[in-house]
Design an enzyme around this catalytic site. Structure first.
Site, PDB file in Angstrom:
ATOM      1  N   ASP A   1      -7.513   1.640 -48.740  1.00 38.55           N
ATOM      2  CA  ASP A   1      -7.360   0.350 -48.060  1.00 38.55           C
ATOM      3  C   ASP A   1      -6.699  -0.615 -49.043  1.00 38.55           C
ATOM      4  O   ASP A   1      -7.305  -1.028 -50.026  1.00 38.55           O
ATOM      5  CB  ASP A   1      -8.747  -0.152 -47.646  1.00 38.55           C
ATOM      6  CG  ASP A   1      -8.738  -1.553 -47.041  1.00 38.55           C
ATOM      7  OD1 ASP A   1      -7.706  -2.249 -47.128  1.00 38.55           O
ATOM      8  OD2 ASP A   1      -9.775  -1.968 -46.499  1.00 38.55           O
ATOM      9  N   ILE A   2      -5.445  -0.962 -48.774  1.00 37.10           N
ATOM     10  CA  ILE A   2      -4.719  -1.907 -49.624  1.00 37.10           C
ATOM     11  C   ILE A   2      -4.191  -3.025 -48.748  1.00 37.10           C
ATOM     12  O   ILE A   2      -3.405  -2.778 -47.821  1.00 37.10           O
ATOM     13  CB  ILE A   2      -3.587  -1.223 -50.433  1.00 37.10           C
ATOM     14  CG1 ILE A   2      -2.735  -2.267 -51.163  1.00 37.10           C
ATOM     15  CG2 ILE A   2      -2.725  -0.316 -49.554  1.00 37.10           C
ATOM     16  CD1 ILE A   2      -3.462  -3.040 -52.230  1.00 37.10           C
ATOM     17  N   GLU A   3      -4.613  -4.263 -49.038  1.00 37.04           N
ATOM     18  CA  GLU A   3      -4.291  -5.390 -48.168  1.00 37.04           C
ATOM     19  C   GLU A   3      -3.717  -6.600 -48.893  1.00 37.04           C
ATOM     20  O   GLU A   3      -3.151  -7.479 -48.249  1.00 37.04           O
ATOM     21  CB  GLU A   3      -5.546  -5.853 -47.421  1.00 37.04           C
ATOM     22  CG  GLU A   3      -6.262  -4.766 -46.653  1.00 37.04           C
ATOM     23  CD  GLU A   3      -7.569  -5.257 -46.046  1.00 37.04           C
ATOM     24  OE1 GLU A   3      -7.625  -6.439 -45.633  1.00 37.04           O
ATOM     25  OE2 GLU A   3      -8.535  -4.474 -46.011  1.00 37.04           O
ATOM     26  N   ARG A   4      -3.888  -6.660 -50.209  1.00 35.51           N
ATOM     27  CA  ARG A   4      -3.559  -7.906 -50.912  1.00 35.51           C
ATOM     28  C   ARG A   4      -2.639  -7.661 -52.103  1.00 35.51           C
ATOM     29  O   ARG A   4      -2.683  -6.608 -52.747  1.00 35.51           O
ATOM     30  CB  ARG A   4      -4.837  -8.586 -51.409  1.00 35.51           C
ATOM     31  CG  ARG A   4      -5.786  -8.969 -50.275  1.00 35.51           C
ATOM     32  CD  ARG A   4      -6.997  -9.705 -50.805  1.00 35.51           C
ATOM     33  NE  ARG A   4      -7.931 -10.012 -49.733  1.00 35.51           N
ATOM     34  CZ  ARG A   4      -7.822 -11.053 -48.924  1.00 35.51           C
ATOM     35  NH1 ARG A   4      -6.805 -11.894 -49.075  1.00 35.51           N
ATOM     36  NH2 ARG A   4      -8.708 -11.263 -47.969  1.00 35.51           N
TER      37      ARG A   4
END
Length: 264
Positions: free
Chosen positions: A157-160
């Protein structure tokens, strides 16, 4: 007696009132067009909106499979009374947050082992902290998550963006995490990210070979990232046995796609 003069309205105030009226009219006009350019459920109240959105998505993706993802934010689950179905659609997979950075989700092991005897596919993801060492994060996930045959591939999970390094260095770290985890489990991990982040940071930089799980809650027909495998389309799902909202996901392609995402 001399007549009193009616108070005059300053020209500046008249101009301001005209500007406000014109601006309000423009907002109403543009909003109307925006809503009518979206799918039919876009201007419904929030509860009805979510229900219609659910129906709309599964109507346009008739072979789609329903899945949920949860973390400790949902609290402890009443597994005895958990109803794994929404509007005649069974929940075909559950994905749990296992780790984040160098930390562990406090309820992961409880959630994970609760599905040991339940006939449903389970998956685990790592929340990537962009300011932290990628090797440390990869080994944290590996140490916590013991996948077996029938489980979903590992998920990142990579969001930022990072606040201490460039996007290029961030991408190097993401690639390093993916490489270490792939070597350990023997399969390419799934990447979870938002539509916008994917477009601005990942697309065109060697990440298209990884199955994409994309988040977009807007009233759209389907995500901008057209190669998605799983679409997280809502964060307002409700299930008996879970006392907080859950994220709702559709996996397109049916059982054939799902089988390709699980370990042999």
């Amino acid at each position: 007696m001399p007549k009193k003069k009616s108070p005059s309205i300053p020209p500046a105030l008249i101009a301001l009132l005209i500007l406000i009226t014109v601006s309000a009219g423009a907002i109403v006009y543009n909003t109307w067009h925006l809503l009518h350019d979206q799918p039919y459920y876009a201007n419904k109240p929030i509860s009805e909106h979510e229900e219609l959105k659910f129906d709309y998505i599964f109507k346009t993706q008739p072979s789609g499979l329903l899945g949920i993802d949860i973390s400790h934010y949902q609290g402890r689950i009443d597994w005895q009374n958990l109803e794994l179905q929404i509007k005649n659609h069974p929940v075909d997979f559950i994905i749990f947050r296992a780790t984040m950075g160098d930390d562990q989700d406090e309820l992961f092991k409880e959630h994970w082992h609760s599905l040991d005897t339940v006939n449903i596919i389970r998956g685990a993801y790592h929340y990537y902290r962009p300011n932290m060492n990628s090797t440390l994060q990869a080994h944290n996930f590996i140490n916590q998550v013991k996948l077996r045959s029938g489980d979903m591939r590992p998920i990142l999970d990579i969001e930022r963006n990072s606040t201490i390094q460039s996007q290029a260095r961030l991408r190097e770290g993401i690639q390093n995490w993916l490489k270490i985890v792939e070597e350990h489990y023997g399969v390419k991990p799934i990447i979870y990210t938002g539509d916008t982040f994917n477009r601005h940071v990942l697309v065109g930089n060697g990440f298209e070979d990884y199955p994409l799980w994309v988040a977009n809650y807007n009233p759209i027909k389907e995500p901008e990232s057209d190669y998605w495998v799983i679409w997280q389309f809502s964060e307002k799902g409700r299930l008996n046995g879970i006392y907080e909202n859950v994220d709702l996901n559709i996996l397109r392609g049916g059982k054939t796609t799902l089988d390709a995402l699980i370990l042999d």
